[in-house]
Write a protein that holds these residues in place. Structure first.
Motif, PDB file in Angstrom:
ATOM      1  N   LYS A  47       0.835  -1.185   0.000  1.00  0.00           N
ATOM      2  CA  LYS A  47       0.000   0.000   0.000  1.00  0.00           C
ATOM      3  C   LYS A  47       0.879   1.248   0.000  1.00  0.00           C
ATOM      4  CE  LYS A  47      -3.604  -0.087   2.760  1.00  0.00           C
ATOM      5  NZ  LYS A  47      -4.728  -0.068   1.798  1.00  0.00           N
ATOM      6  N   ASN A  48       0.251   2.396  -0.221  1.00  0.00           N
ATOM      7  CA  ASN A  48       0.967   3.667  -0.226  1.00  0.00           C
ATOM      8  C   ASN A  48       1.629   3.898   1.129  1.00  0.00           C
ATOM      9  OD1 ASN A  48       1.883   6.247  -0.591  1.00  0.00           O
ATOM     10  ND2 ASN A  48      -0.125   7.200  -0.797  1.00  0.00           N
ATOM     11  N   LYS A  60       1.725  14.046   8.883  1.00  0.00           N
ATOM     12  CA  LYS A  60       1.683  12.878   8.018  1.00  0.00           C
ATOM     13  C   LYS A  60       2.666  11.839   8.531  1.00  0.00           C
ATOM     14  CE  LYS A  60       5.109  14.519   4.656  1.00  0.00           C
ATOM     15  NZ  LYS A  60       5.368  14.857   3.236  1.00  0.00           N
ATOM     16  N   ALA A  61       2.465  10.607   8.098  1.00  0.00           N
ATOM     17  CA  ALA A  61       3.368   9.512   8.447  1.00  0.00           C
ATOM     18  C   ALA A  61       3.910   8.915   7.160  1.00  0.00           C
ATOM     19  CB  ALA A  61       2.625   8.449   9.250  1.00  0.00           C
ATOM     20  N   ILE A  62       5.204   8.638   7.146  1.00  0.00           N
ATOM     21  CA  ILE A  62       5.820   7.988   5.993  1.00  0.00           C
ATOM     22  C   ILE A  62       6.460   6.697   6.481  1.00  0.00           C
ATOM     23  CG2 ILE A  62       7.512   8.173   4.134  1.00  0.00           C
ATOM     24  CD1 ILE A  62       7.213  11.193   4.286  1.00  0.00           C
ATOM     25  N   TYR A  63       5.896   5.589   6.049  1.00  0.00           N
ATOM     26  CA  TYR A  63       6.384   4.286   6.487  1.00  0.00           C
ATOM     27  C   TYR A  63       7.488   3.780   5.566  1.00  0.00           C
ATOM     28  CZ  TYR A  63       1.579   4.348   8.421  1.00  0.00           C
ATOM     29  OH  TYR A  63       0.411   4.691   9.036  1.00  0.00           O
ATOM     30  N   ASP A  64       8.302   2.853   6.083  1.00  0.00           N
ATOM     31  CA  ASP A  64       9.240   2.161   5.209  1.00  0.00           C
ATOM     32  C   ASP A  64       8.477   1.165   4.331  1.00  0.00           C
ATOM     33  OD1 ASP A  64      11.558   3.450   6.068  1.00  0.00           O
ATOM     34  OD2 ASP A  64      11.813   2.100   7.752  1.00  0.00           O
ATOM     35  N   ILE A  65       7.649   0.344   4.962  1.00  0.00           N
ATOM     36  CA  ILE A  65       6.827  -0.627   4.234  1.00  0.00           C
ATOM     37  C   ILE A  65       5.446  -0.644   4.871  1.00  0.00           C
ATOM     38  CG2 ILE A  65       6.491  -3.082   3.672  1.00  0.00           C
ATOM     39  CD1 ILE A  65       9.522  -3.405   3.735  1.00  0.00           C
ATOM     40  N   PHE A  75      -0.057  -4.147   8.037  1.00  0.00           N
ATOM     41  CA  PHE A  75       1.284  -4.359   8.560  1.00  0.00           C
ATOM     42  C   PHE A  75       2.167  -3.158   8.220  1.00  0.00           C
ATOM     43  CE2 PHE A  75      -0.589  -8.463   8.024  1.00  0.00           C
ATOM     44  CZ  PHE A  75      -0.121  -9.238   9.071  1.00  0.00           C
ATOM     45  N   ILE A  76       2.700  -2.514   9.253  1.00  0.00           N
ATOM     46  CA  ILE A  76       3.699  -1.471   9.084  1.00  0.00           C
ATOM     47  C   ILE A  76       5.043  -2.072   9.494  1.00  0.00           C
ATOM     48  CG2 ILE A  76       4.518   0.774   9.875  1.00  0.00           C
ATOM     49  CD1 ILE A  76       1.580   1.420  10.584  1.00  0.00           C
ATOM     50  N   THR A  96      -1.970   4.708  14.341  1.00  0.00           N
ATOM     51  CA  THR A  96      -3.315   5.302  14.297  1.00  0.00           C
ATOM     52  C   THR A  96      -3.821   5.456  12.869  1.00  0.00           C
ATOM     53  OG1 THR A  96      -2.498   7.603  14.269  1.00  0.00           O
ATOM     54  CG2 THR A  96      -2.863   6.565  16.419  1.00  0.00           C
ATOM     55  N   PHE A  97      -2.932   5.573  11.895  1.00  0.00           N
ATOM     56  CA  PHE A  97      -3.360   5.790  10.515  1.00  0.00           C
ATOM     57  C   PHE A  97      -4.064   4.565   9.933  1.00  0.00           C
ATOM     58  CE2 PHE A  97      -0.487   9.258  11.175  1.00  0.00           C
ATOM     59  CZ  PHE A  97      -0.978  10.288  10.386  1.00  0.00           C
ATOM     60  N   PRO A  98      -3.496   3.358  10.014  1.00  0.00           N
ATOM     61  CA  PRO A  98      -4.230   2.197   9.489  1.00  0.00           C
ATOM     62  C   PRO A  98      -5.479   1.864  10.289  1.00  0.00           C
ATOM     63  CG  PRO A  98      -2.186   1.501  10.539  1.00  0.00           C
ATOM     64  CD  PRO A  98      -2.129   2.997  10.428  1.00  0.00           C
ATOM     65  N   ILE A  99      -5.586   2.375  11.515  1.00  0.00           N
ATOM     66  CA  ILE A  99      -6.828   2.199  12.273  1.00  0.00           C
ATOM     67  C   ILE A  99      -7.883   3.150  11.739  1.00  0.00           C
ATOM     68  CG2 ILE A  99      -7.924   2.470  14.525  1.00  0.00           C
ATOM     69  CD1 ILE A  99      -5.272   1.581  15.791  1.00  0.00           C
TER      70      ILE A  99
END
Length: 278
Positions: A47-48, A60-65, A75-76, A96-99
């Motif tokens: 996902k993005n 904003k949040a920027i995940y690795d994966i 899954f983060i 909190t974002f995927p929730i």
């Protein structure tokens, strides 16, 4: 001796091994090694990795994966390269974002899908107050009540303290042991150890071999490797000197080293505007 394989602690190396569509099998195998048998993953969709708040003032949040399995569970997976202030708080903020993205318009019963936040740490909790049991590698954390009973089982944080993993090749007993040994020692391997004789790890070594990178990818890797070394050196020095609150000093030093604003933000927790004003 010149390295044969990429450093998996670099942004480029980590995403090359686990974050590409062609790497899906590797990521699934790694996550399944972490999860209980009943939570095994059969398929994933990437996902993005950039998540925005609902309104402009939200950070904003920027995940690795960031990925989702076939059951809709999120899954983060984050690689934490160097010590920083409030890194546990950042993991919780990220969760909190995927929730929140699961909210549905109109009538909705609030039945959420599970969220897993996995942090691979190139440092230990020993540098912080209230450190967990010393020398442990895997920390699995859920919401529990005062009696130690799980209150909510759909939110899981898993931290891997890589410096605490010290098993030799002859001591590797589980699939997770093999993955941790692979991640920790990959850059030092000159050949593939016999214990990695299976299809998944054969693919992992093939993707990680520097000789298989084209000129553009190699340039990106070298740049990522420099950032990793600068970032780790500067932040570790700041911590060693007791400057836990000196985020501005750390950010300024990273900026002068040519590190991008995105990486500085992740390392220090400063906003884009704060970094631009340095």
């Amino acid at each position: 001796m010149k390295a044969k394989y990429i450093n998996p602690y670099t942004d480029f190396g980590f995403k090359k091994i686990f974050g590409e569509e062609a790497s899906k099998l590797l990521l699934i195998d790694f996550l399944n090694a972490l999860l209980p048998e009943k939570n095994k993953i059969t398929d994933l969709t990437f996902k993005n990795t950039e998540q925005l708040g609902e309104v402009d003032i939200d950070r904003k949040a920027i995940y690795d994966i960031y990925c989702e399995n076939d059951k809709g569970e999120k899954f983060i997976v984050e690689l934490q390269k160097a010590k920083q202030n409030y890194f546990k708080e950042r993991t919780i903020f990220y969760s909190t974002f995927p929730i929140r993205e699961q909210a549905e318009r109109g009538e909705w019963n609030y039945n959420l899908k599970a969220v897993y936040c996995i942090g691979i740490l190139d440092f230990t909790f020993a540098d912080y107050e209230h450190a967990p049991q010393k020398n442990e590698v895997v920390h699995t954390i859920k919401l529990k009540n005062q009696n130690g009973q799980v209150f909510y089982d759909k939110l899981t944080y898993i931290y891997l303290e890589m410096p605490n993993f010290g098993k030799a090749e002859t001591e590797l007993a589980t699939r997770l042991d093999k993955w941790l040994y692979f991640i920790k020692n990959l850059e030092d391997f000159q050949s593939i150890p016999a214990i990695f004789a299976d299809e998944v790890f054969a693919q992992a070594f093939e993707k990680a071999e520097l000789a298989n990178l084209g000129p553009v990818e190699l340039d990106k890797y070298e740049s990522s490797l420099k950032i990793y070394r600068d970032l780790k050196g500067v932040i570790d020095t700041a911590f060693d000197e007791g400057k836990l609150e000196g985020k501005l000093e750390v950010a300024k030093a990273l900026k002068e080293s040519g590190v991008s604003g995105e990486v500085i933000s992740k390392a220090t927790g400063l906003s884009d505007d704060e970094i631009k004003r340095l």
